[in-house]
Design a protein around this motif. Structure first.
Motif, PDB file in Angstrom:
ATOM      1  N   UNK A   1      57.480  30.261  48.294  1.00 29.25           N
ATOM      2  CA  UNK A   1      57.925  31.199  47.262  1.00 29.25           C
ATOM      3  C   UNK A   1      58.492  32.458  47.898  1.00 29.25           C
TER       4      UNK A   1
ATOM      5  N   UNK B   1      46.036  28.260  47.451  1.00 25.36           N
ATOM      6  CA  UNK B   1      46.555  29.487  46.888  1.00 25.36           C
ATOM      7  C   UNK B   1      47.697  30.010  47.747  1.00 25.36           C
ATOM      8  N   UNK B   2      48.587  30.826  47.182  1.00 27.34           N
ATOM      9  CA  UNK B   2      49.686  31.372  47.994  1.00 27.34           C
ATOM     10  C   UNK B   2      49.154  32.250  49.118  1.00 27.34           C
TER      11      UNK B   2
ATOM     12  N   UNK C   1      44.644  32.610  39.363  1.00 26.85           N
ATOM     13  CA  UNK C   1      44.556  33.214  40.696  1.00 26.85           C
ATOM     14  C   UNK C   1      44.368  34.718  40.575  1.00 26.85           C
TER      15      UNK C   1
ATOM     16  N   UNK D   1      54.264  24.439  38.785  1.00 30.02           N
ATOM     17  CA  UNK D   1      55.158  25.519  38.342  1.00 30.02           C
ATOM     18  C   UNK D   1      54.948  26.774  39.173  1.00 30.02           C
ATOM     19  N   UNK D   2      55.696  27.811  38.813  1.00 29.29           N
ATOM     20  CA  UNK D   2      55.597  29.082  39.519  1.00 29.29           C
ATOM     21  C   UNK D   2      54.449  29.930  39.016  1.00 29.29           C
ATOM     22  N   UNK D   3      54.435  31.175  39.485  1.00 30.52           N
ATOM     23  CA  UNK D   3      53.345  32.106  39.192  1.00 30.52           C
ATOM     24  C   UNK D   3      53.720  33.027  38.040  1.00 30.52           C
TER      25      UNK D   3
ATOM     26  N   UNK E   1      60.982  30.555  41.731  1.00 29.44           N
ATOM     27  CA  UNK E   1      60.337  29.373  41.166  1.00 29.44           C
ATOM     28  C   UNK E   1      59.680  28.509  42.237  1.00 29.44           C
TER      29      UNK E   1
ATOM     30  N   UNK F   1      46.923  36.076  37.928  1.00 32.61           N
ATOM     31  CA  UNK F   1      48.076  35.207  37.739  1.00 32.61           C
ATOM     32  C   UNK F   1      47.604  33.868  37.167  1.00 32.61           C
TER      33      UNK F   1
ATOM     34  N   UNK G   1      45.581  36.489  47.878  1.00 32.15           N
ATOM     35  CA  UNK G   1      45.042  35.726  46.767  1.00 32.15           C
ATOM     36  C   UNK G   1      43.656  35.167  47.067  1.00 32.15           C
TER      37      UNK G   1
ATOM     38  N   UNK H   1      49.081  29.740  36.981  1.00 32.73           N
ATOM     39  CA  UNK H   1      50.067  28.799  37.475  1.00 32.73           C
ATOM     40  C   UNK H   1      49.845  27.465  36.785  1.00 32.73           C
TER      41      UNK H   1
ATOM     42  N   UNK I   1      45.874  26.962  36.578  1.00 33.93           N
ATOM     43  CA  UNK I   1      45.267  27.438  37.815  1.00 33.93           C
ATOM     44  C   UNK I   1      45.342  28.959  37.788  1.00 33.93           C
TER      45      UNK I   1
END
Lengths: 113, 110
Positions: free
Chosen positions: B88, B42-43, A90, A42-44, B102, A36, A104, A38, A88
């Motif tokens: 998220x 990280x998520x 991931x 912002x989003x993924x 988002x 991914x 992740x 980013x 970024x």
């Protein structure tokens, strides 16, 4: 238990230089693997995913490529970086199956100058 | 393609106030996952909801899945500084990959 390693943590590269980011997973076999990106705040964005050795699916056309030379190794590459490649990055893994969550790595912060 | 809308984009709260983020889809979802990303991190997977009307709790966090399986919410009671980050939601798309909301950024007012 399963662990995921991603390196380097940060990287500053000039425009036009090559890129290689590596990700390895331990403690599981035949995982699904993902790259991914980013952008800041912002989003993924899913770039690539792989369900097995040598099997790569690309979600977004770009100057990046991915490879999976071993079951638990996933590599993100570029021959010539663009400024827009900054972000970024991931790596993530999941078990096979529709309901499996993603796990992740710590990410690589890439700045292209 | 399938999309999931997550609102709000940001939420500023005083420490101790509650926080809620919502995810909505135009189609029925098989399941929904929630993740938290701390600043610079990280998520991290929090939870998955599968059943219609499901409610799950993790300490001060309450997760709900709508009766029609088209929406979900995450509610944090009495926010603390450790709750700061971006939350998220993610749902399965037609090719079995995750489609991400988002994100909602939780900001604690100084």
């Amino acid at each position: 238990s399963q662990t995921i390693h991603q390196w380097p943590a940060t990287l500053v590269q000039p425009v036009g230089s090559p890129l290689s980011l590596e990700c390895t997973v331990e403690g599981t076999s035949n995982p699904n693997l993902y790259w991914y990106r980013q952008a800041a705040g912002r989003g993924l964005q899913l770039l690539f995913y792989s369900v097995g050795i040598g099997q790569i699916s690309s979600e977004v056309p770009q100057n990046l490529s991915a490879s999976r030379p071993q079951d638990r190794q996933f590599i993100l590459s570029s021959k010539k970086l663009l400024l827009s490649d900054s972000g970024f990055y991931l790596c993530a893994w999941s078990l096979t199956g529709n309901n499996s969550p993603l796990h992740f790595g710590n990410g690589t912060r890439l700045t292209v100058t | 393609g399938q999309q999931v809308m997550q609102i709000p984009q940001y939420q500023h709260v005083q420490e101790g106030e509650d926080f809620t983020t919502y995810c909505n889809s135009s189609t029925t979802l098989s399941n929904i996952q929630w993740y938290k990303q701390r600043p610079g991190g990280h998520p991290v997977f929090l939870i998955q909801l599968v059943k219609s009307g499901e409610v799950k709790k993790q300490k001060r966090l309450t997760f709900q899945f709508g009766e029609a399986k088209k929406n979900s919410s995450l509610h944090i009671t009495a926010t603390q500084t450790t709750d700061v980050g971006t939350y998220f939601c993610a749902v399965r798309g037609s090719n079995y990959q995750l489609i991400w909301g988002a994100g909602t950024k939780l900001i604690i007012k100084p």
